[in-house]
Design an enzyme around this catalytic site. Structure first.
Site, mmCIF file in Angstrom:
data_model
loop_
_atom_site.group_PDB
_atom_site.id
_atom_site.type_symbol
_atom_site.label_atom_id
_atom_site.label_comp_id
_atom_site.label_asym_id
_atom_site.label_seq_id
_atom_site.Cartn_x
_atom_site.Cartn_y
_atom_site.Cartn_z
ATOM 1 N N LYS A 1 0.835 -1.203 0.000
ATOM 2 C CA LYS A 1 0.000 0.000 0.000
ATOM 3 C C LYS A 1 0.869 1.253 0.000
ATOM 4 C CE LYS A 1 -1.909 2.958 2.755
ATOM 5 N NZ LYS A 1 -2.083 4.102 1.842
ATOM 6 N N CYS B 1 13.439 10.327 7.531
ATOM 7 C CA CYS B 1 13.453 9.879 8.930
ATOM 8 C C CYS B 1 14.864 9.933 9.506
ATOM 9 C CB CYS B 1 12.846 8.488 9.049
ATOM 10 S SG CYS B 1 13.411 7.352 7.799
ATOM 11 N N GLU C 1 9.489 1.125 10.836
ATOM 12 C CA GLU C 1 10.489 2.180 10.624
ATOM 13 C C GLU C 1 9.754 3.493 10.829
ATOM 14 O OE1 GLU C 1 13.540 1.580 10.305
ATOM 15 O OE2 GLU C 1 13.735 -0.378 9.313
ATOM 16 N N GLU D 1 9.927 15.712 15.990
ATOM 17 C CA GLU D 1 10.309 15.578 14.591
ATOM 18 C C GLU D 1 9.561 16.618 13.763
ATOM 19 O OE1 GLU D 1 9.004 12.034 12.397
ATOM 20 O OE2 GLU D 1 11.040 11.906 11.596
HETATM 21 P P1 NAP Z 1 1.524 8.086 8.384
HETATM 22 O O1 NAP Z 1 0.215 8.716 8.608
HETATM 23 O O2 NAP Z 1 2.118 7.270 9.440
HETATM 24 O O3 NAP Z 1 1.377 7.232 7.019
HETATM 25 C C1 NAP Z 1 2.288 6.246 6.573
HETATM 26 C C2 NAP Z 1 1.520 5.180 5.806
HETATM 27 O O4 NAP Z 1 0.605 4.520 6.695
HETATM 28 C C3 NAP Z 1 0.674 5.709 4.669
HETATM 29 O O5 NAP Z 1 0.653 4.762 3.620
HETATM 30 C C4 NAP Z 1 -0.683 5.830 5.316
HETATM 31 O O6 NAP Z 1 -1.764 5.807 4.423
HETATM 32 C C5 NAP Z 1 -0.694 4.586 6.172
HETATM 33 N N1 NAP Z 1 -1.669 4.655 7.268
HETATM 34 C C6 NAP Z 1 -2.253 5.759 7.817
HETATM 35 N N2 NAP Z 1 -3.100 5.385 8.802
HETATM 36 C C7 NAP Z 1 -3.066 4.040 8.872
HETATM 37 C C8 NAP Z 1 -3.707 3.082 9.693
HETATM 38 N N3 NAP Z 1 -4.568 3.437 10.657
HETATM 39 N N4 NAP Z 1 -3.431 1.774 9.492
HETATM 40 C C9 NAP Z 1 -2.557 1.380 8.552
HETATM 41 N N5 NAP Z 1 -1.919 2.252 7.737
HETATM 42 C C10 NAP Z 1 -2.153 3.564 7.902
HETATM 43 O O7 NAP Z 1 2.595 9.135 8.003
HETATM 44 P P2 NAP Z 1 2.369 10.440 7.129
HETATM 45 O O8 NAP Z 1 1.005 11.000 7.268
HETATM 46 O O9 NAP Z 1 2.803 10.080 5.791
HETATM 47 O O10 NAP Z 1 3.427 11.416 7.796
HETATM 48 C C11 NAP Z 1 3.214 11.933 9.087
HETATM 49 C C12 NAP Z 1 4.509 12.014 9.851
HETATM 50 O O11 NAP Z 1 5.101 10.708 9.937
HETATM 51 C C13 NAP Z 1 5.591 12.837 9.205
HETATM 52 O O12 NAP Z 1 5.417 14.184 9.408
HETATM 53 C C14 NAP Z 1 6.826 12.255 9.851
HETATM 54 O O13 NAP Z 1 6.986 12.777 11.137
HETATM 55 C C15 NAP Z 1 6.506 10.793 9.947
HETATM 56 N N6 NAP Z 1 7.022 10.002 8.810
HETATM 57 C C16 NAP Z 1 8.097 9.215 8.997
HETATM 58 C C17 NAP Z 1 8.601 8.486 7.922
HETATM 59 C C18 NAP Z 1 9.759 7.572 8.018
HETATM 60 O O14 NAP Z 1 10.413 7.341 7.029
HETATM 61 N N7 NAP Z 1 10.024 6.978 9.155
HETATM 62 C C19 NAP Z 1 8.021 8.600 6.676
HETATM 63 C C20 NAP Z 1 6.916 9.418 6.526
HETATM 64 C C21 NAP Z 1 6.427 10.108 7.612
HETATM 65 P P3 NAP Z 1 -2.417 7.165 3.840
HETATM 66 O O15 NAP Z 1 -2.055 7.137 2.428
HETATM 67 O O16 NAP Z 1 -3.873 7.029 4.026
HETATM 68 O O17 NAP Z 1 -1.854 8.308 4.588
#
Ligand code: NAP
Ligand code: MG
Length: 453
Positions: A155, A264, A230, A355
Site C-alpha cells: 500500500k 526519517c 520504521e 520531529e
Molecule cells: P503516516 O500517517 O504514518 O502514514 C504512513 C503510511 O501509513 C501511509 O501509507 C498511510 O496511508 C498509512 N496509514 C495511515 N493510517 C493508517 C492506519 N490506521 N493503518 C494502517 N496504515 C495507515 O505518516 P504520514 O502522514 O505520511 O506522515 C506523518 C509524519 O510521519 C511525518 O510528518 C513524519 O513525522 C513521519 N514520517 C516518517 C517516515 C519515516 O520514514 N520513518 C516517513 C513518513 C512520515 P495514507 O495514504 O492514508 O496516509
C-alpha cells in the site's frame, strides 16, 4: 470516503490524476490472489526465484528514467535524487536475488536421527509505505520478502502512489506471476488496516509516523503477527571541537535538508561543542545559503518543495516563537516551498525534541563528551546520527554511547542496501536491508527425522 483521490504535483500544486481507492472487498481480493500465487512461488526451485528477481531488476533498470520523472512529478524530488532512487530499487532487487539460494538452515546433532531447520516464508506480507521515499522504502520490503518465498501486497501513501503503481506493472512485465506482487492503492485506515487485520497476511512492514506505527503494532499484536516498524527520528549531528569543522559545516545542510528534511534519518539537531559553537555557525551560514532550492526537474537543484500544503503548515508551525539564526532561499509560486531554516534552540524546546520532517534544523551547544551523549539521547527517538571528531577513541566511545540504530563517523551516510538499517526506541522495531533481511521474512521450522530401523 470517495472512490478516488487526486494526486497533486507539490512543485506546482496542480492535480496530476485521479487514483482509485480500494475498498475492503478489493483489498481482500488482492490478498486472496496473493495466497494462491505464494504457494506456487515458494514451490519453485530457488534459482527460478532468483532469476525472476533478476529479470525484475533488469526491467526496473530499463525504466530508471521513467520512474525518476514520475517521482519528480509526484513527489517533487530533484531529478538527480529521483534517478538515484530508481536505480537503488534495481540494486536492491539484484542484491536480494542472491538470497533464495543462500537461505540455508542448520543441521543440529540429535541422537537417533537427523535434525534440520528450514527458513519457511510467512506467506503473504503486507507492506505499508509513506510518501517521503515512495520507491526505495517499498523495495526494502518487497525485494527481500519475495526472495524469501512470500507474496506481497503493497500500500503506497495516497499522496505518492505513482511510482509504486508503475513498479507493480513492471513486475508483471518482467514475468512475475499474477497476484505475487500487488499494489493496492487506497487509504491507510481501510487498505492498511486490512493488512493488519486480515488473517492471511502473516507479517506487516510499516514505515511512517510513530503514532500510526504504534497502532499498527497494537493491531498486529491482537492478531499475533510479526511487524517491522520504521518510524520517526530526531537524529543528532554531533560536532566536537577537534573535528574538521569546515567539512562538518559544509556537509551539514545536506544531512538535514536533503528531500526537504522529509527524511526519517535527517540530522535535524546539530550539537556543537561550546568552544567552537560560534565558529561553526559562521561556517554553516554560507553553506545553508548556497543550498539550491528550486525546480525539481533542474539537474542542479538540491531541494524541491514539501509534499503538501498541509504538511507545509505543520512545518511552519514549528517556527512559532523559535529563534531563527538564518535561512536559505526558496522559490515563490504555487508549490509547497519552504526555505531551509537554522534555529538556535535550548534543551527542552519543542524544536529540539519533536520531529519536524521539514527543512528546519535546531543547533544546540554542549559542554563535553558525556554531555554530548546525554543530549543526543535526550529524545524518544533513536534512528540515525553523525559524529564529527578526529579522535578515534572518542569516535568509538560516542558511537557506542548514542542509542541509535544507524550511526556514521565523519560522514552522514545512513542507507546502503547491503548494511542493516532501522531504529531504536520510538524509531522502530526490527531491521531492514543488509545481509539478513530475507531471513527476517521467514520463520524457522525444525524437523527431526528418526533413523532407527
Ligand atoms: P503516516 O500517517 O504514518 O502514514 C504512513 C503510511 O501509513 C501511509 O501509507 C498511510 O496511508 C498509512 N496509514 C495511515 N493510517 C493508517 C492506519 N490506521 N493503518 C494502517 N496504515 C495507515 O505518516 P504520514 O502522514 O505520511 O506522515 C506523518 C509524519 O510521519 C511525518 O510528518 C513524519 O513525522 C513521519 N514520517 C516518517 C517516515 C519515516 O520514514 N520513518 C516517513 C513518513 C512520515 P495514507 O495514504 O492514508 O496516509
Ligand atoms: Mg497520515
Amino acid at each position: 470516503m470517495s472512490a478516488t483521490f487526486t494526486v497533486v504535483n507539490p512543485a506546482t500544486a496542480q492535480p496530476i490524476r485521479e487514483i482509485a481507492r480500494a475498498d475492503e472487498a478489493q483489498t481482500d481480493a488482492a490478498i486472496a490472489r496473493a495466497v494462491v500465487a505464494q504457494w506456487a512461488w515458494a514451490s519453485l526451485p530457488p534459482v527460478a526465484r532468483a532469476d525472476a528477481l533478476r529479470a525484475f531488476a533488469r526491467v526496473v533498470e530499463a525504466h530508471v528514467e521513467e520512474l525518476a520523472q514520475l517521482e519528480v512529478l509526484n513527489s517533487g524530488h530533484p531529478i538527480g535524487s529521483a534517478r538515484w532512487e530508481a536505480s537503488h530499487v534495481a540494486q536492491v532487487l539484484n542484491f536480494y536475488a542472491g538470497a533464495p539460494e543462500r537461505l540455508s538452515g542448520q543441521q543440529i546433532p540429535v541422537a537417533g536421527g537427523l535434525d534440520v531447520t528450514f527458513h519457511e516464508p510467512y506467506g503473504v506480507v503486507g507492506i505499508i509505505v509513506p510518501w517521503n521515499f515512495p520507491m526505495t522504502i517499498a523495495s526494502w520490503g518487497f525485494a527481500p520478502a519475495l526472495a524469501a518465498g512470500n507474496a506481497v501486497v503493497l500500500k503506497p501513501a495516497e499522496l505518492t502512489p505513482l511510482t509504486a503503481m508503475r513498479l507493480g506493472e513492471l513486475a508483471r512485465e518482467a514475468g512475475l506471476p499474477d497476484g505475487l506482487f500487488t499494489v493496492v492503492t487506497g487509504s491507510g485506515s481501510v487498505v492498511g488496516q486490512r493488512f493488519v487485520s486480515h488473517p492471511d497476511v502473516r507479517k506487516v512492514v510499516f514505515t511512517g509516523s510513530t503514532s500510526v506505527g504504534t497502532d499498527v503494532a497494537a493491531g498486529c499484536a491482537r492478531e499475533l503477527k510479526p511487524v517491522t516498524l520504521e518510524l520517526g527520528g530526531k537524529s543528532a549531528n554531533i560536532v566536537f571541537a577537534d573535528a574538521d569543522l569546515e567539512k562538518a559545516a559544509a556537509s551539514a545542510p545536506g544531512a538535514v535538508f536533503d528531500n526537504a528534511g522529509q527524511d526519517c534519518c535527517a540530522r535535524s539537531r546539530i550539537l556543537v561543542e561550546r568552544s567552537v559553537y560560534d565558529r561553526f555557525l559562521e561556517l554553516l551560514e554560507p553553506a545553508v545559503q548556497a543550498w539550491r532550492v528550486g525546480d525539481p526537474a533542474d539537474e542542479r537543484t538540491e531541494m524541491g518543495p514539501l509534499i503538501s500544503a498541509s504538511h507545509r503548515s505543520t512545518v511552519a508551525g514549528f517556527l512559532d516563537g523559535a529563534k531563527v539564526a538564518f535561512r536559505g532561499s526558496a522559490p515563490e509560486g504555487d508549490g509547497f516551498w519552504f526555505a531551509p531554516t537554522v534555529v538556535l534552540a535550548d534543551r527542552g524546546d519543542r524544536i529540539a525534541r519533536d520531529e519536524v520532517f521539514g527543512p528546519v534544523v535546531a543547533v544546540l551547544p554542549f559542554d563535553d563528551e558525556a554531555d554530548a551523549i546525554r543530549l543526543a539521547n535526550d529524545t524518544i527517538y533513536g534512528l540515525a546520527g553523525s559524529i564529527w571528531t578526529e579522535n578515534l577513541g572518542r569516535a568509538v566511545r560516542v558511537s557506542r554511547g548514542v542509542k541509535s540504530g544507524v550511526l556514521s563517523v565523519n560522514s552522514h551516510s545512513s542507507v546502503r542496501y547491503w548494511t542493516p538499517f532501522g531504529g531504536m526506541k520510538a524509531s522502530g522495531l526490527g531491521r531492514e536491508l543488509g545481509p539478513d533481511a530475507a531471513e527476517h521474512f521467514t520463520e524457522t521450522k525444525n524437523v527431526f527425522f528418526a533413523t532407527e530401523a
